[in-house]
Design an enzyme around this catalytic site. Structure first.
Site, short mmCIF file in Angstrom:
data_model
loop_
_atom_site.label_atom_id
_atom_site.label_comp_id
_atom_site.label_asym_id
_atom_site.label_seq_id
_atom_site.Cartn_x
_atom_site.Cartn_y
_atom_site.Cartn_z
N HIS A 74 46.35 37.21 28.28
CA HIS A 74 47.32 36.56 27.34
C HIS A 74 46.63 36.49 25.97
O HIS A 74 47.69 36.30 25.17
CB HIS A 74 47.44 35.02 27.72
CG HIS A 74 47.86 34.57 29.07
ND1 HIS A 74 47.00 34.58 30.22
CD2 HIS A 74 49.26 34.67 29.60
CE1 HIS A 74 47.66 34.24 31.35
NE2 HIS A 74 49.04 34.51 30.95
N HIS B 275 56.53 34.85 37.42
CA HIS B 275 55.07 34.82 36.73
C HIS B 275 54.19 35.59 37.41
O HIS B 275 53.98 35.17 38.75
CB HIS B 275 54.57 33.25 36.37
CG HIS B 275 53.32 33.08 35.87
ND1 HIS B 275 52.38 32.59 36.40
CD2 HIS B 275 52.96 33.51 34.57
CE1 HIS B 275 51.17 32.48 35.61
NE2 HIS B 275 51.61 33.02 34.39
N TYR C 81 36.99 42.84 37.12
CA TYR C 81 35.66 43.40 37.05
C TYR C 81 35.42 44.53 38.30
O TYR C 81 34.75 44.66 38.99
CB TYR C 81 34.43 42.43 37.23
CG TYR C 81 34.32 41.49 36.18
CD1 TYR C 81 34.03 42.07 34.83
CD2 TYR C 81 34.63 40.17 36.18
CE1 TYR C 81 34.10 41.10 33.98
CE2 TYR C 81 34.47 39.22 35.15
CZ TYR C 81 34.11 39.70 34.07
OH TYR C 81 34.00 38.79 32.98
#
Length: 583
Positions: A163, A138, A428
């Site tokens: 997601h 993951h 960001y």
């Protein structure tokens, strides 16, 4: 003057307070004559040392006159979209859909599979998945996905936009599918609308129905773009909402703000103590999400992230205390004596699944500089902050992207290091167009602070039908980060071949490199000859006081996160005069 076929009309709203701005008439009608019932009946005002301040009532009655039709439509559509029909249990091949060829498991059985020894199961929609072998692969680490073990993964996915309806995520998930949630449990969940006990979004606040969500968990939404240019000060209820995590419920009996830093005195303040100990400041400032106009950049190439339109930006008057005053109180007032301290970190009360707070940081120079005007604000347009906007206290770091302006503020800490927050370290940030998710290294790019020059056309809307074949009236906003003033906005009605100046109809006058609020502009310009029956491309580009201007296209600086999207804004209208008009 031509008028678009539009159901939304409202008057402009201006405020005169700590920051003033100039207005000049544009076109044939002075702005003072355009004020409508929105101004006349929807506001009250108080007069104080800063002058007359208009205060919006919490019910936004003034906006109702222009939103009646749109709100009714929105509610109708939302009801249709939100209505949950009874499960049919037909074969559904989409991710998480019910599969008639797979076994069924009760939620009780799923709940027993929470460890590697018992196998780790999760649910997504109707599906049951065994993710045991996937844990170590993951991308966010095994610990994060283990939080969903034995239950639904959806509340946790909602906190991480990557997601959202992402085919690559489903390509990894679906091969792990082992079955369906039992029909009995699915029916019970539907009939009782049983909330997931793990759902951290169960206590979200109500929102104005005019806000168009780009996601609901967490809630992120923007107002209709047409309303942006009708209000210099954005009504609280229509201010865009950007939440990264569930909205916290703050107990004011327990609330304190901790302020300190390495080598500094540590202090804790209640909200009342902040108001009593420090001088109150007012400031008009614009907040813009770093992802504003991402949907425009997506036209070049797909991007993971919320599909923001042009309205993830709003303007308000904020009341609070200077951050520099608090830092001086804890022993940090002279920038020359800051030592190794380079950043001021902020933490909010909003928590991720591992109970880590949302956070961000700004350079210490910005924090200590009085002309940087960084506020810790408790009021927005004369009213206490709403829950969505950071009640009881938030950071207002004008000229800097919204992601650093932490809401539900609980801690201010001076440090040699940036915030360790995921959103400071691994989001960001901008990258070259060739960088993709396989090659990206977030450590190699600095965190975005100031936003580049920006403008957008709010009227007419993209796809509008225009009823005048000779001229078009265009309205929009312009803004630049770092306190840079907007000195010019140019518009074109032929795709950028020829340009026309606009009238800056509402412009802040806040001082050199302290222009924290946006500029509203409009222009009436001629349409190309023989435009009748054809599509016309309108363009806008702004120039700031450093003579920065917007690039022509997104392609040369497309980036995988879709941030700082500021190419020319383009809108397409179809020119169709009413039937019966003479040629």
């Amino acid at each position: 003057m031509a008028a678009a076929r539009c159901v939304l009309t409202c008057g402009r709203v201006f405020t005169q307070s700590a920051a003033s701005y100039s207005t000049r008439s544009a076109g044939k009608t002075p702005l003072s004559q355009k004020w409508t019932i929105l101004q006349q009946h929807a506001r009250r005002y108080t007069t104080g040392p800063a002058g007359r301040t208009y205060v919006w009532p919490t019910t936004a009655v003034g906006v109702a006159c222009g939103l009646t039709v749109g709100t009714a439509f929105y509610l109708n559509q939302r009801e249709k979209l939100g209505a949950k029909s009874a499960p049919t249990f037909e074969h559904d091949p989409t991710p998480g859909g019910f599969r008639t060829n797979l076994p069924e498991f009760s939620l009780e059985e799923v709940g027993k599979h929470k460890t590697k020894g018992d196998r780790v199961w999760i649910t997504y929609k109707s599906g049951v998945y065994d993710i045991t072998e996937f844990l170590e692969s993951h991308p966010g680490g095994a610990s994060k996905i283990m939080l969903a073990a034995g239950g639904s993964v959806e509340p946790f996915w909602a906190m991480y936009a990557v997601h959202k309806e992402n085919p690559e995520v489903f390509e990894l998930l679906e091969p792990l599918r082992i079955g369906n949630i039992s029909k009995k449990d699915l029916i019970e969940m539907q009939q009782t609308k049983k909330a997931d006990p793990n759902d951290p979004f169960a206590s979200e606040p109500g929102r104005h129905p005019a806000l168009a969500p780009s996601s609901k968990k967490p809630f992120n939404a923007e107002p209709p773009a047409e309303l942006l240019v009708d209000n210099y000060i954005t009504p609280n209820e229509l201010f865009f909402v950007r939440n990264h995590l569930p909205v916290p419920q703050v107990d004011m009996k327990k609330y304190v703000l901790t302020v300190g830093g390495e080598g500094l005195k540590k202090h804790s303040f209640t909200l009342d103590e902040l108001k009593e100990k420090f001088k109150h400041r007012k400031m008009v400032a614009t907040i813009q999400c770093a992802g504003n106009r991402r949907s425009n950049m997506m036209e070049v190439k797909k991007i993971k992230g919320l599909s923001w339109g042009i309205a993830a930006i709003s303007n308000a008057e904020w009341t609070g205390v200077y951050l520099s005053d608090l830092l001086a109180h804890v022993g940090l007032s002279d920038p020359e004596k800051r030592g190794e301290l380079k950043h001021v970190q902020f933490e909010g009360l909003d928590l991720d699944p591992e109970k880590a707070p949302y956070g961000g940081s700004i350079p210490i120079e910005k924090a200590l500089d009085r002309s940087g005007d960084v506020l810790l604000a408790w009021d927005m347009n004369g009213e206490p902050l709403s829950r969505d906007h950071g009640f009881p206290l938030r950071v207002i770091a004008p000229g800097i992207i919204g992601a650093r302006q932490v809401k539900w503020l609980s801690k201010v800490w001076a440090s040699p290091d940036e915030s360790p927050s995921h959103w400071q370290q691994n989001d960001y940030k901008g990258f070259a167009p060739q960088i993709d998710w396989d090659s990206v290294d977030f450590k190699k790019s600095p965190a975005i602070q100031e936003y580049p020059v920006q403008s957008a056309i709010c009227e007419p809307k993209d796809g509008a039908v225009w009823d005048d074949e000779e001229e078009v009236t265009v309205k929009g906003y312009a803004y630049s980060g770092g306190g840079r003033e907007i000195i010019r906005v140019d518009v074109s009605a032929d795709g950028g071949k020829t340009w026309h100046p606009t009238e800056l109809v509402a412009k802040p006058d806040q001082g050199y490199n302290r222009t924290w609020a946006w500029t509203l502009w409009e222009a009436t310009l001629p349409l190309p000859k023989e435009a009748k029956g054809k599509q016309v491309e309108l363009c806008a580009k702004a120039v700031d006081s450093a003579y920065n201007t917007q690039p022509e296209s997104f392609k040369p600086y497309w980036n995988l996160r879709g941030v700082v999207a500021n190419a020319w804004h383009r809108v397409h209208i179809k020119v169709e005069p009413p039937e019966g008009d003479d040629d």
